[in-house]
Design a protein around this motif. Structure first.
Motif, PDB file in Angstrom:
ATOM      1  N   ALA A  31     -72.073  30.051  78.952  1.00 17.49           N
ATOM      2  CA  ALA A  31     -73.527  30.169  78.802  1.00 17.49           C
ATOM      3  C   ALA A  31     -74.181  30.080  80.177  1.00 17.49           C
ATOM      4  O   ALA A  31     -73.746  29.303  81.020  1.00 17.49           O
ATOM      5  CB  ALA A  31     -74.058  29.081  77.902  1.00 17.49           C
ATOM      6  N   ALA A  32     -75.200  30.880  80.374  1.00 17.59           N
ATOM      7  CA  ALA A  32     -75.974  30.819  81.611  1.00 17.59           C
ATOM      8  C   ALA A  32     -77.044  29.748  81.453  1.00 17.59           C
ATOM      9  O   ALA A  32     -77.690  29.652  80.410  1.00 17.59           O
ATOM     10  CB  ALA A  32     -76.621  32.162  81.911  1.00 17.59           C
ATOM     11  N   ILE A  33     -77.202  28.947  82.468  1.00 17.99           N
ATOM     12  CA  ILE A  33     -78.231  27.910  82.450  1.00 17.99           C
ATOM     13  C   ILE A  33     -79.469  28.458  83.145  1.00 17.99           C
ATOM     14  O   ILE A  33     -79.390  28.941  84.279  1.00 17.99           O
ATOM     15  CB  ILE A  33     -77.738  26.633  83.153  1.00 17.99           C
ATOM     16  N   LEU A  34     -80.586  28.389  82.437  1.00 14.74           N
ATOM     17  CA  LEU A  34     -81.859  28.833  82.995  1.00 14.74           C
ATOM     18  C   LEU A  34     -82.779  27.635  83.116  1.00 14.74           C
ATOM     19  O   LEU A  34     -82.756  26.739  82.272  1.00 14.74           O
ATOM     20  CB  LEU A  34     -82.507  29.873  82.084  1.00 14.74           C
ATOM     21  N   GLU A  35     -83.562  27.627  84.159  1.00 17.74           N
ATOM     22  CA  GLU A  35     -84.527  26.548  84.366  1.00 17.74           C
ATOM     23  C   GLU A  35     -85.908  27.145  84.536  1.00 17.74           C
ATOM     24  O   GLU A  35     -86.053  28.288  84.973  1.00 17.74           O
ATOM     25  CB  GLU A  35     -84.163  25.750  85.615  1.00 17.74           C
ATOM     26  N   ARG A  36     -86.902  26.357  84.193  1.00 18.34           N
ATOM     27  CA  ARG A  36     -88.284  26.754  84.448  1.00 18.34           C
ATOM     28  C   ARG A  36     -88.640  26.240  85.841  1.00 18.34           C
ATOM     29  O   ARG A  36     -88.591  25.034  86.079  1.00 18.34           O
ATOM     30  CB  ARG A  36     -89.217  26.145  83.407  1.00 18.34           C
ATOM     31  N   PRO A  37     -88.965  27.125  86.779  1.00 20.95           N
ATOM     32  CA  PRO A  37     -89.309  26.668  88.130  1.00 20.95           C
ATOM     33  C   PRO A  37     -90.562  25.797  88.126  1.00 20.95           C
ATOM     34  O   PRO A  37     -91.483  26.023  87.348  1.00 20.95           O
ATOM     35  CB  PRO A  37     -89.571  27.965  88.897  1.00 20.95           C
ATOM     36  N   LYS A  38     -90.574  24.797  89.001  1.00 19.76           N
ATOM     37  CA  LYS A  38     -91.755  23.934  89.136  1.00 19.76           C
ATOM     38  C   LYS A  38     -92.925  24.736  89.683  1.00 19.76           C
ATOM     39  O   LYS A  38     -94.063  24.514  89.316  1.00 19.76           O
ATOM     40  CB  LYS A  38     -91.449  22.754  90.056  1.00 19.76           C
ATOM     41  N   ASN A  39     -92.626  25.675  90.588  1.00 24.73           N
ATOM     42  CA  ASN A  39     -93.655  26.514  91.181  1.00 24.73           C
ATOM     43  C   ASN A  39     -93.699  27.846  90.428  1.00 24.73           C
ATOM     44  O   ASN A  39     -92.748  28.607  90.459  1.00 24.73           O
ATOM     45  CB  ASN A  39     -93.321  26.747  92.658  1.00 24.73           C
ATOM     46  N   PRO A  40     -94.818  28.157  89.752  1.00 22.93           N
ATOM     47  CA  PRO A  40     -94.901  29.408  88.985  1.00 22.93           C
ATOM     48  C   PRO A  40     -94.763  30.663  89.845  1.00 22.93           C
ATOM     49  O   PRO A  40     -94.454  31.733  89.324  1.00 22.93           O
ATOM     50  CB  PRO A  40     -96.272  29.349  88.320  1.00 22.93           C
ATOM     51  N   ASP A  41     -94.966  30.538  91.153  1.00 22.10           N
ATOM     52  CA  ASP A  41     -94.776  31.687  92.039  1.00 22.10           C
ATOM     53  C   ASP A  41     -93.321  32.133  92.085  1.00 22.10           C
ATOM     54  O   ASP A  41     -93.015  33.235  92.524  1.00 22.10           O
ATOM     55  CB  ASP A  41     -95.240  31.356  93.462  1.00 22.10           C
ATOM     56  N   HIS A  42     -92.409  31.262  91.635  1.00 25.34           N
ATOM     57  CA  HIS A  42     -90.980  31.572  91.656  1.00 25.34           C
ATOM     58  C   HIS A  42     -90.498  32.266  90.388  1.00 25.34           C
ATOM     59  O   HIS A  42     -89.306  32.492  90.223  1.00 25.34           O
ATOM     60  CB  HIS A  42     -90.162  30.299  91.891  1.00 25.34           C
ATOM     61  N   GLY A  43     -91.426  32.580  89.483  1.00 24.37           N
ATOM     62  CA  GLY A  43     -91.065  33.297  88.273  1.00 24.37           C
ATOM     63  C   GLY A  43     -91.156  32.429  87.040  1.00 24.37           C
ATOM     64  O   GLY A  43     -91.541  31.262  87.090  1.00 24.37           O
ATOM     65  N   GLN A  79     -89.700  41.835  83.607  1.00 23.47           N
ATOM     66  CA  GLN A  79     -90.656  42.460  84.528  1.00 23.47           C
ATOM     67  C   GLN A  79     -90.046  42.580  85.919  1.00 23.47           C
ATOM     68  O   GLN A  79     -90.160  43.606  86.572  1.00 23.47           O
ATOM     69  CB  GLN A  79     -91.940  41.642  84.598  1.00 23.47           C
ATOM     70  N   SER A  80     -89.397  41.488  86.367  1.00 21.54           N
ATOM     71  CA  SER A  80     -88.761  41.519  87.683  1.00 21.54           C
ATOM     72  C   SER A  80     -87.649  40.487  87.748  1.00 21.54           C
ATOM     73  O   SER A  80     -87.658  39.504  87.014  1.00 21.54           O
ATOM     74  CB  SER A  80     -89.779  41.256  88.797  1.00 21.54           C
ATOM     75  N   ALA A  81     -86.707  40.764  88.628  1.00 21.58           N
ATOM     76  CA  ALA A  81     -85.616  39.830  88.918  1.00 21.58           C
ATOM     77  C   ALA A  81     -85.418  39.889  90.422  1.00 21.58           C
ATOM     78  O   ALA A  81     -85.088  40.939  90.975  1.00 21.58           O
ATOM     79  CB  ALA A  81     -84.346  40.235  88.171  1.00 21.58           C
ATOM     80  N   GLU A  82     -85.646  38.772  91.081  1.00 19.91           N
ATOM     81  CA  GLU A  82     -85.608  38.730  92.543  1.00 19.91           C
ATOM     82  C   GLU A  82     -84.676  37.635  93.031  1.00 19.91           C
ATOM     83  O   GLU A  82     -84.518  36.606  92.371  1.00 19.91           O
ATOM     84  CB  GLU A  82     -87.019  38.480  93.088  1.00 19.91           C
ATOM     85  N   VAL A  83     -84.110  37.872  94.186  1.00 19.61           N
ATOM     86  CA  VAL A  83     -83.229  36.883  94.802  1.00 19.61           C
ATOM     87  C   VAL A  83     -84.034  36.090  95.815  1.00 19.61           C
ATOM     88  O   VAL A  83     -84.788  36.655  96.604  1.00 19.61           O
ATOM     89  CB  VAL A  83     -82.034  37.579  95.491  1.00 19.61           C
ATOM     90  N   ALA A  84     -83.852  34.776  95.786  1.00 19.37           N
ATOM     91  CA  ALA A  84     -84.538  33.900  96.729  1.00 19.37           C
ATOM     92  C   ALA A  84     -83.511  32.976  97.359  1.00 19.37           C
ATOM     93  O   ALA A  84     -82.466  32.685  96.768  1.00 19.37           O
ATOM     94  CB  ALA A  84     -85.610  33.090  96.018  1.00 19.37           C
ATOM     95  N   GLY A  85     -83.843  32.504  98.547  1.00 14.75           N
ATOM     96  CA  GLY A  85     -82.944  31.581  99.230  1.00 14.75           C
ATOM     97  C   GLY A  85     -81.559  32.183  99.381  1.00 14.75           C
ATOM     98  O   GLY A  85     -81.404  33.370  99.608  1.00 14.75           O
ATOM     99  N   GLY A  86     -80.557  31.378  99.215  1.00 15.82           N
ATOM    100  CA  GLY A  86     -79.190  31.828  99.419  1.00 15.82           C
ATOM    101  C   GLY A  86     -78.546  32.461  98.204  1.00 15.82           C
ATOM    102  O   GLY A  86     -77.404  32.877  98.260  1.00 15.82           O
ATOM    103  N   ASN A  90     -84.624  34.569  90.519  1.00 15.09           N
ATOM    104  CA  ASN A  90     -85.921  34.282  89.916  1.00 15.09           C
ATOM    105  C   ASN A  90     -86.287  35.440  88.994  1.00 15.09           C
ATOM    106  O   ASN A  90     -86.255  36.602  89.408  1.00 15.09           O
ATOM    107  CB  ASN A  90     -87.000  34.103  90.982  1.00 15.09           C
ATOM    108  N   ILE A  91     -86.638  35.106  87.762  1.00 14.84           N
ATOM    109  CA  ILE A  91     -86.865  36.117  86.737  1.00 14.84           C
ATOM    110  C   ILE A  91     -88.270  35.981  86.168  1.00 14.84           C
ATOM    111  O   ILE A  91     -88.714  34.878  85.848  1.00 14.84           O
ATOM    112  CB  ILE A  91     -85.841  35.948  85.594  1.00 14.84           C
ATOM    113  N   ARG A  92     -88.945  37.115  86.035  1.00  9.43           N
ATOM    114  CA  ARG A  92     -90.252  37.162  85.378  1.00  9.43           C
ATOM    115  C   ARG A  92     -90.120  38.023  84.131  1.00  9.43           C
ATOM    116  O   ARG A  92     -89.561  39.110  84.177  1.00  9.43           O
ATOM    117  CB  ARG A  92     -91.308  37.797  86.277  1.00  9.43           C
ATOM    118  N   LEU A  93     -90.671  37.509  83.040  1.00  4.51           N
ATOM    119  CA  LEU A  93     -90.684  38.266  81.797  1.00  4.51           C
ATOM    120  C   LEU A  93     -91.968  39.074  81.702  1.00  4.51           C
ATOM    121  O   LEU A  93     -93.000  38.674  82.243  1.00  4.51           O
ATOM    122  CB  LEU A  93     -90.607  37.322  80.598  1.00  4.51           C
ATOM    123  N   GLN A  94     -91.895  40.188  81.000  1.00  6.90           N
ATOM    124  CA  GLN A  94     -93.109  40.943  80.716  1.00  6.90           C
ATOM    125  C   GLN A  94     -93.975  40.097  79.791  1.00  6.90           C
ATOM    126  O   GLN A  94     -93.467  39.324  78.979  1.00  6.90           O
ATOM    127  CB  GLN A  94     -92.769  42.274  80.070  1.00  6.90           C
TER     128      GLN A  94
END
Length: 131
Positions: A31-43, A79-86, A90-94
């Protein structure tokens, strides 16, 4: 798209990315573990899956995350999937996907989130000190 469906989509995207590179998908967790970022700018959600499998694939996490993002973006609710840091993904849903979750919660009422999938499994284990 529910968080569980998104986790499945992330795993499917990772499996496809590994297959494209002729890498063994058995390195993927169940299973993939997903987290809700503390900063909404991160998706809306974030995943560290690329970090989890990088050592076993011998591919840098950033490259793995980008390959997963490239596959994941084709999912209809993403909506988008972006790579951050190393190698953070970061994933955004429509907005329609987020609204669908709210509709499901309202429709199911008190029954939402109830199920037997994890029956008889311990999911929150607290360690005990041995004296």
């Amino acid at each position: 798209m529910t968080p569980a469906q998104l986790a499945d989509a992330v795993l499917a995207a990772a499996a496809a990315a590994l297959s494209d590179r002729h890498l063994d998908s058995s390195v993927l967790p169940k299973a993939a573990i997903l987290e809700r970022p503390k900063n909404p700018d991160h998706g809306d959600y974030a995943s560290t899956l690329a970090f989890q499998i990088a050592r076993r694939t011998r591919v840098p996490p950033h490259e793995l995350a980008q390959a997963i993002a490239d596959k994941l973006i084709s999912a209809p609710a993403i909506q988008s999937a972006e790579v951050a840091g190393g190698g953070f993904l970061n994933i955004r849903l429509q907005s329609s996907a987020t609204g669908a979750i709210a509709g499901t919660i309202v429709e199911q009422g008190a029954a939402y989130g109830q199920g037997t999938k994890l029956a008889d499994q311990r999911v929150n284990q607290i360690g005990r000190a041995h004296v």
